[in-house]
Motif scaffolding. Structure first.
Motif, PDB file in Angstrom:
ATOM      1  N   SER A 111       0.624  -1.473  -0.168  1.00 30.58           N
ATOM      2  CA  SER A 111      -0.333   0.038  -0.033  1.00 30.58           C
ATOM      3  C   SER A 111       1.230   0.994  -0.465  1.00 30.58           C
ATOM      4  N   ALA A 112       1.917   1.028   0.933  1.00 34.11           N
ATOM      5  CA  ALA A 112       2.909   2.271   0.601  1.00 34.11           C
ATOM      6  C   ALA A 112       3.892   2.572  -0.414  1.00 34.11           C
ATOM      7  N   ALA A 128      -9.674   6.340  -6.289  1.00 33.35           N
ATOM      8  CA  ALA A 128     -11.580   5.960  -5.584  1.00 33.35           C
ATOM      9  C   ALA A 128     -11.984   5.611  -4.268  1.00 33.35           C
ATOM     10  N   GLN A 129     -11.058   5.722  -3.578  1.00 34.85           N
ATOM     11  CA  GLN A 129     -10.992   5.740  -2.742  1.00 34.85           C
ATOM     12  C   GLN A 129     -10.870   7.548  -1.998  1.00 34.85           C
ATOM     13  N   SER A 156      -4.908   7.760   2.953  1.00 31.06           N
ATOM     14  CA  SER A 156      -3.851   8.963   3.803  1.00 31.06           C
ATOM     15  C   SER A 156      -3.936   8.047   5.408  1.00 31.06           C
ATOM     16  N   ILE A 157      -5.167   7.692   5.661  1.00 30.37           N
ATOM     17  CA  ILE A 157      -4.944   6.614   6.996  1.00 30.37           C
ATOM     18  C   ILE A 157      -4.155   5.393   6.412  1.00 30.37           C
ATOM     19  N   LYS A 158      -4.969   4.928   5.350  1.00 31.87           N
ATOM     20  CA  LYS A 158      -4.240   3.795   5.032  1.00 31.87           C
ATOM     21  C   LYS A 158      -2.501   3.905   4.673  1.00 31.87           C
ATOM     22  N   TYR A 159      -2.274   4.843   4.309  1.00 35.72           N
ATOM     23  CA  TYR A 159      -0.707   5.303   3.675  1.00 35.72           C
ATOM     24  C   TYR A 159      -0.336   4.508   5.172  1.00 35.72           C
ATOM     25  N   TYR A 200       0.183  12.271   7.145  1.00 38.00           N
ATOM     26  CA  TYR A 200      -1.022  12.904   8.130  1.00 38.00           C
ATOM     27  C   TYR A 200      -0.803  14.346   7.538  1.00 38.00           C
ATOM     28  N   GLY A 201      -1.596  14.330   6.291  1.00 38.96           N
ATOM     29  CA  GLY A 201      -1.504  16.230   5.860  1.00 38.96           C
ATOM     30  C   GLY A 201      -2.873  16.682   5.919  1.00 38.96           C
ATOM     31  N   PRO A 202      -3.208  18.166   6.180  1.00 38.80           N
ATOM     32  CA  PRO A 202      -4.794  18.012   5.989  1.00 38.80           C
ATOM     33  C   PRO A 202      -6.093  17.610   6.088  1.00 38.80           C
TER      34      PRO A 202
END
Lengths: 151, 151
Positions: A39-40, B23-24, B30-33, B81-83
């Motif tokens: 995923s990364a 599609a996400q 971001s959270i999954k990354y 952890y972006g905005p």
């Protein structure tokens, strides 16, 4: 706190952390590990593909950073494909063919590492170089996914 | 296939891949990354903690490899952890304090990178050195988790 006492406390802290991690089955831990790494990889390939497609402006520093991270990440998933990790209680799209034809899987892994090494260099050159290298890397990713990952 | 045609096909392949990823929602991606990267960190810290605790024998090559991967991985979560990534449709244990006190969060990040750099060197020295460095790294991880991650 004295150094030794401090080290013992710190190890206990790591121990508590490890205990939580070990509550999962080894197969589930492996699946989650490899999925996290993949995923990364997708994230950083996505950054580079966006630049290659013109969806975001080419920025040398960002491109080199993502290419470097991707190059580091493609070396990492292997630990997650150990024996008896074909399935678990979490979903996996890994095909059984991985363990049936490990040599081919490993060959893909070496090939993608060669592509991402070139990508790091191309990312720091210019947008045209980046486009070519992103295409080559993406093609390599997809070749392996076609053979070893369910749709 | 000619090189240009090949590059266009390859870019189309990357494009199709990117379309699935996009599609996400940005927050979910971001959270999954960041969770993927943190989970991979946990894996390699787990390998090293197992050696430090005597649950598996100390092996220099394996220790250096996992310490190197961990050192690379601790540089990676930041992009996630972006905005507007405090929450999404997927669960996250990240506390809102991260974005309220970014300077402190970033300070932890620099500190853990310093610890993992020492860990790479210690992992290649001997088991005693590894024990101390694993303890210090684990303590650093937990300090940040205590402040910025829900239980």
């Amino acid at each position: 706190m004295k150094p030794v006492a401090s080290a013992i406390v710190a190890l206990a802290v790591v121990g508590a952390y490890a205990a939580v991690v070990h509550a999962q089955t080894p197969a589930d831990r492996s699946i989650k590990y490899r999925q996290g790494v993949m995923s990364a990889q997708g994230w950083h390939l996505g950054v580079l593909a966006s630049m290659a497609k013109g969806d975001r402006p080419y920025d040398r520093d960002t491109a080199v950073r993502s290419a470097t991270f991707l190059d580091q990440l493609v070396a990492m998933p292997w630990d997650g494909y150990g024996p008896n990790t074909e399935s678990g209680s979490v979903n996996t799209r890994a095909k059984a063919e991985i363990w049936k034809d490990w040599a081919k899987f490993e060959k893909y892994g070496k090939e993608v590492k060669a592509e991402t090494a070139k990508l790091v260099s191309a990312a720091g050159t210019d947008l045209n170089a980046l486009k070519g290298a992103v295409g080559a890397t993406g093609k390599q990713c997809n070749g392996c996914h076609d053979d070893f990952r369910t749709k």
